[in-house]
Design a protein around this motif. Structure first.
Motif, short mmCIF file in Angstrom:
data_model
loop_
_atom_site.label_atom_id
_atom_site.label_comp_id
_atom_site.label_asym_id
_atom_site.label_seq_id
_atom_site.Cartn_x
_atom_site.Cartn_y
_atom_site.Cartn_z
N ASP A 117 0.81 -1.20 0.00
CA ASP A 117 0.00 0.00 0.00
C ASP A 117 0.86 1.27 0.00
N ASP A 118 2.02 1.17 0.65
CA ASP A 118 2.78 2.41 0.80
C ASP A 118 3.57 2.80 -0.44
N SER A 119 3.47 1.99 -1.47
CA SER A 119 4.10 2.42 -2.73
C SER A 119 3.09 3.22 -3.56
N PHE A 120 1.90 3.45 -2.99
CA PHE A 120 0.84 4.13 -3.74
C PHE A 120 0.87 5.63 -3.56
N GLU A 121 0.61 6.34 -4.63
CA GLU A 121 0.45 7.78 -4.54
C GLU A 121 -0.71 8.22 -5.39
N PRO A 122 -1.50 9.18 -4.89
CA PRO A 122 -2.62 9.68 -5.71
C PRO A 122 -2.08 10.38 -6.94
N PRO A 159 -1.08 13.14 -9.65
CA PRO A 159 -0.68 14.54 -9.48
C PRO A 159 -1.79 15.46 -9.96
N GLU A 160 -1.79 16.67 -9.40
CA GLU A 160 -2.84 17.63 -9.77
C GLU A 160 -2.81 17.94 -11.26
N GLY A 220 -4.60 6.43 -8.97
CA GLY A 220 -3.26 6.81 -8.55
C GLY A 220 -2.27 5.81 -9.10
N HIS A 229 1.07 3.02 -8.28
CA HIS A 229 2.02 2.31 -7.43
C HIS A 229 3.38 2.41 -8.10
N LYS A 230 4.38 2.75 -7.30
CA LYS A 230 5.71 2.90 -7.88
C LYS A 230 6.40 1.54 -7.91
N LEU A 259 5.56 2.69 -13.51
CA LEU A 259 4.45 3.10 -12.66
C LEU A 259 3.25 2.24 -13.01
#
Lengths: 146, 776
Positions: free
Chosen positions: A100-105, A107-108, A120, A122-123, A128
């Protein structure tokens, strides 16, 4: 730490992911029957063991470049309340498991159709993994996106 | 918890079903008050509900059914007669039970209603019965009677005798007469008795329920979705089978032929079997009619006897649902507006009790349902007046209709209201809705009526919606299925015909089908598919609503039965398809929605718009009124019309009497000089066959229409007079050449309306200067 499994899909140069529980089955390229007057993202109808399934061109849905005609798309069948829907993708990759912690919403700066359909990313080490919001993808009548 | 829910649901389902039967039985009891079979069945239903209630803890319902059961058991034992009061009370009981069940269904609770009055009435009836019968001999007498009837010596009197309150727990005794044939289970029940009597009421109820259900034990409830899924799979199996059969001869070799044949057979039977699981008898809907008819007739102060025939006729379950409301509506109408009051009936020499009969029977892949009454019938004259009064049609139009056509006006949207219809002894409350609903499932409805003799509504519906006969056509390389029920005929066009046969009126393609202009819709362009040249084409003449149009397709491939499958939610907004089907090669083909297509192509809506605009201004458009028209032959052998209002006379003049004055052709006529205009010279030729100058022009006599404008006259030379008609022109299109105002269909033929003024203006420019100028 929660880990999730995603079915990966390749579209153009991008890697997308759908929760593995959300995928009914993956089948190879099928003969399509076109539906005149249908929304442009509807590529046609396929016969899935006697069931009529609407096929959506995921490239067109995500406003990516058109798929070259020689590339025969694969079907990722997704159950939905209005009947099963097939997402046409270039290729289906392997299942990946991510933290889960490789996830990022997103970008604007991500705008347009993709904005509402991509939850979002996952790196992954080498790419990506863009996570699709399947409900929004299937909501073709969403006027803001087509 | 979930398990209890399941039990409650099962209980509700079963109870509702049983109560429907009870309604029917109670109504039947009114005519045969002593019938034990019926009484037993009613008793048993209430008893079962009571028992299960105790078990599930629905105290109110248990108390109510307990009271009811007391009365019913006395009825059954002959201690109470089935008087109208009793009938009303018991029906009230059934309603009350339903109300509580509905509350349970909705909220899980029994609700607050406690039906004090009903319970009091029930208690009073029970007491009344006890007073009528001598209580001490009650058990003995009943036992004796029962033994005498059923001839069962081994029944267990000791057990029964020791009970303080034997009535509710005792299973229903066997019916008289034919009992052994109908219900073989009484001995079994008697064996159950000892255990049941010792157990709680609830247990007794369950035991009782089990024994009741022996009649229906051969039935199993199956989730509809499972059936639908089976249908899909069987469809797939059939296609695989077809594919194998196709390969059969060539690739599989003879050894597998017999196995293949067997597979073929089994598959067909399996398909048929699965289809059958979706079938339900129409009796499922009719079941509630006896009660409804009774209640309604009572409410209207009428006497109606309901007869039903063919309840066992089966229909696909989706169709059963689709016709439920229309049928209910028609039955209600028949009683409300069809059958007269007893006094009126007697005065008309008919029996006081009206007859209402329902008849269902299969006929060639369709099911016919007739709803008939022997009431006052519908007077076409009154329908006409009504339609005119409501502004749905002009009086001339209405007057022209045949009686049958007038009757069918009751299906017009907006026709009449309950009050109006009642006053004219007709029907029509929402008949348009009935029609729409029936047509939605590819059915047909029409009405026959005889004034004073009664009315019959005929409904024809397909056996199943899931499989329909269809015409498979192709356009732009795609296949489409068209429901056969909409197809009227096919017209094949080859080569040259293709460009010639389809004419254009201001760009709108039309085809002359036996003299009528048929609007043409090209499937390829309508569906915005890529156009391509074609060598031949076929016009599929289709019926959409009350209009016909021709669908131009590349080719007709086949006619076959197709399995209709729904389109997914994503395609709901595409209005021209009703579904899809899977063809023999396993590919999907779309099924056209003929009405949707017609609407998209404006074949239907235009007409409707036009009709409604007429409705708004019936008087203002005088020109739209019925016109008297003079029909004559046009130069190119077509037909043309001239409004008769301005025609002074029709003359046949010798060709030799024609004289030339300057540029004008004239003739001496009634002491005046009449300018002549040869129509054929004024109309641009369509087919390049000028009449003047050829043989016709040299004819001995000229047909002259003497046309009068503002006191001046002019003679129009025409090819020949055909007829004079009075006609409301309903289909008009703009004219396609100069001198023609418009085209219309008159007496089944395309007719051009001459633009007389225009022609005169061109031929004799100063004509109007001479007149007073009072043009029409």
């Amino acid at each position: 730490m929660a880990r999730r499994q995603y079915t990966t899909l390749v579209l153009d140069k991008f890697l997308f992911g759908i929760e593995i529980e959300g995928v009914q089955e993956v089948i190879r390229s099928q003969e399509l029957t076109r539906v005149p007057l249908a929304p442009p993202v509807v590529e046609g109808l396929i016969n899935l063991r006697g069931q009529i399934v609407t096929a959506i061109d995921l490239r067109r849905r995500l406003q990516l470049a058109e798929r070259p005609p020689e590339l025969r798309p694969m079907n990722v069948v997704i159950p939905s309340p209005g009947g099963a829907v097939s997402l046409l993708v270039d290729r289906v990759g392997e299942v990946v498991e991510v933290d889960d912690d490789s996830f990022e919403p997103p970008p604007e700066t991500l705008r347009g159709a993709a904005r509402v359909m991509i939850r979002g990313a996952h790196k992954l080490p080498d790419a990506l993994l863009l996570i699709l919001n399947v409900d929004r993808v299937l909501n073709v009548s969403d006027e803001t996106v087509w | 918890m979930a398990e209890t829910d399941g039990i409650v649901r099962e209980f509700l389902l079963e109870s509702f079903e049983n109560l429907e039967q009870t309604d029917t039985d109670l109504v039947a009891l009114e005519t045969q008050p002593g019938d034990r079979v019926l009484l037993d069945r009613v008793f048993r239903v209430v008893h079962t509900i009571k028992g299960t209630c105790g078990f599930l803890g629905f105290a109110r319902l248990e108390a109510l059914t307990h009271e009811g059961e007391g009365v019913l058991s006395r009825l059954r034992d002959g201690e109470l007669r089935f008087t109208p009061e009793v009938a009303g009370t018991v029906l009230g009981l059934v309603d009350a039970i339903r109300q509580i069940l509905a509350a349970i269904e909705g909220t899980g609770e029994e609700g607050d209603a406690d039906f004090v009055e009903l319970k009091q009435t029930l208690a009073r009836l029970k007491a009344q019965a006890s007073a009528e019968a001598a209580p001490p001999d009650k058990p003995v007498r009943r036992r004796g009677k029962r033994r005498a009837v059923s001839g069962e010596a081994e029944a267990s009197p000791p057990v029964a005798a020791t009970r303080s309150e034997p009535v509710p727990v005792a299973p229903p005794p066997s019916p008289p007469g034919a009992a052994p044939d109908i219900e073989p289970e009484p001995p079994a029940e008697d064996e159950l008795e000892p255990q049941a009597s010792g157990a709680a009421t609830g247990a007794a109820g369950v035991a009782e329920g089990a024994s009741v259900s022996t009649v229906v034990e051969s039935n199993v409830r199956v989730d509809v979705r499972v059936l639908d899924q089976l249908m899909d799979l069987v469809g797939e199996l059939v296609l695989t089978r077809n594919e194998l059969l196709r390969l059969g001869g060539s690739e599989l070799g003879s050894a597998s032929t017999s196995a293949l044949q067997h597979l073929n057979l089994v598959t067909s039977e399996l398909q048929e079997g699965i289809m059958k699981t979706r079938m339900q008898p129409v009796g499922k809907i009719w079941g509630k009619f006896p009660r409804m008819v009774r209640d309604l007739a009572t409410a209207c102060g009428k006497q109606v006897r309901l007869e039903m025939e063919g309840q066992e006729t089966e229909l696909d379950r989706s169709l059963i649902e689709a016709i439920r409301d229309p049928l209910t509506h028609l039955v209600r109408n028949a009683i409300d507006h069809g059958v007269e009051n007893p006094e009126e009936r007697v005065a008309a020499g008919k029996p006081a009790t009206g007859r209402l009969w329902l008849k269902a029977f299969p006929e060639g892949g369709q099911v016919n349902i007739q709803i008939s009454d022997d009431g006052a019938g519908i007077n076409p004259e009154k329908v006409r007046k009504r339609v005119v009064a409501q502004g749905l049609m002009r009086s001339e139009q209405a007057a022209r209709l045949t009686s049958q056509e007038a009757l069918n006006l009751i299906f017009l949207p907006g026709f009449s209201t309950a009050e109006n219809v009642t006053s004219m002894s007709g029907r029509g409350v929402g008949m348009d809705v009935v029609k729409t609903n029936i047509e939605r499932v590819n059915g047909l409805v029409d009405v026959e009526s005889e004034v004073g003799g009664g009315t019959t509504v005929n409904i024809k519906i397909p056996l199943t919606l899931a499989i329909i006969p269809a015409l498979i056509v192709s356009s732009a390389g795609e296949r489409f299925a068209i429901p056969q029920s909409s197809v009227l005929e096919l017209v094949r066009l080859m080569g040259d015909q293709l460009s010639e046969a389809i004419e254009r009126i201001h760009g709108a393609p039309v085809y002359r089908l036996r003299g009528r202009l048929l609007p043409i819709v090209d499937l390829t362009s309508e569906l915005e598919m890529p156009a391509h040249g074609r060598e031949s084409a076929t016009i599929v003449v289709l019926q959409a609503d009350d209009r016909q149009f021709g669908l131009l397709v590349d080719a007709v491939i086949d006619s076959q039965e197709i399995v209709v499958k729904p389109l997914g939610g994503l395609l709901e907004r595409v209005p021209v398809f009703v579904g899809a089907t899977i063809m023999g090669d396993a590919r999907v083909a779309l099924i056209l929605d003929v009405l949707g297509l017609a609407q998209r192509a404006h074949v239907v809506s235009e007409e409707h718009d036009r009709r409604s605009s007429e409705d708004l201004t019936p008087a203002a458009e005088a020109a739209e009124e019925a016109e008297q028209l003079l029909l004559c032959r046009s130069p190119d052998d077509g037909r043309m019309a001239i409004p008769l209002a301005q025609v002074a006379r029709l003359e046949t003049l010798p060709a030799s009497s024609v004289e030339r004055v300057g540029s004008e052709t004239v003739v001496q006529y009634r002491g005046d000089i009449l300018p002549l205009i040869d129509i054929s010279e004024q109309l641009p030729e369509r087919r390049g066959r000028p009449r003047s100058g050829d043989g016709d022009g040299a004819a001995e006599n000229l047909n002259v229409v003497v046309y009068s404008v503002g006191g001046e006259q002019v003679g129009l030379v025409v090819g020949g007079i055909v007829d004079i008609v009075e006609e409301v022109v309903t289909v008009r299109r703009p004219g396609s050449r100069d001198g023609v105002k418009e085209c219309a269909v008159i007496r089944g033929k395309v007719t051009e309306f001459l633009d007389v003024e225009g022609i005169i203006r061109r031929a004799v420019p100063r004509f109007f200067d001479r007149g007073t100028g009072s043009e029409r």
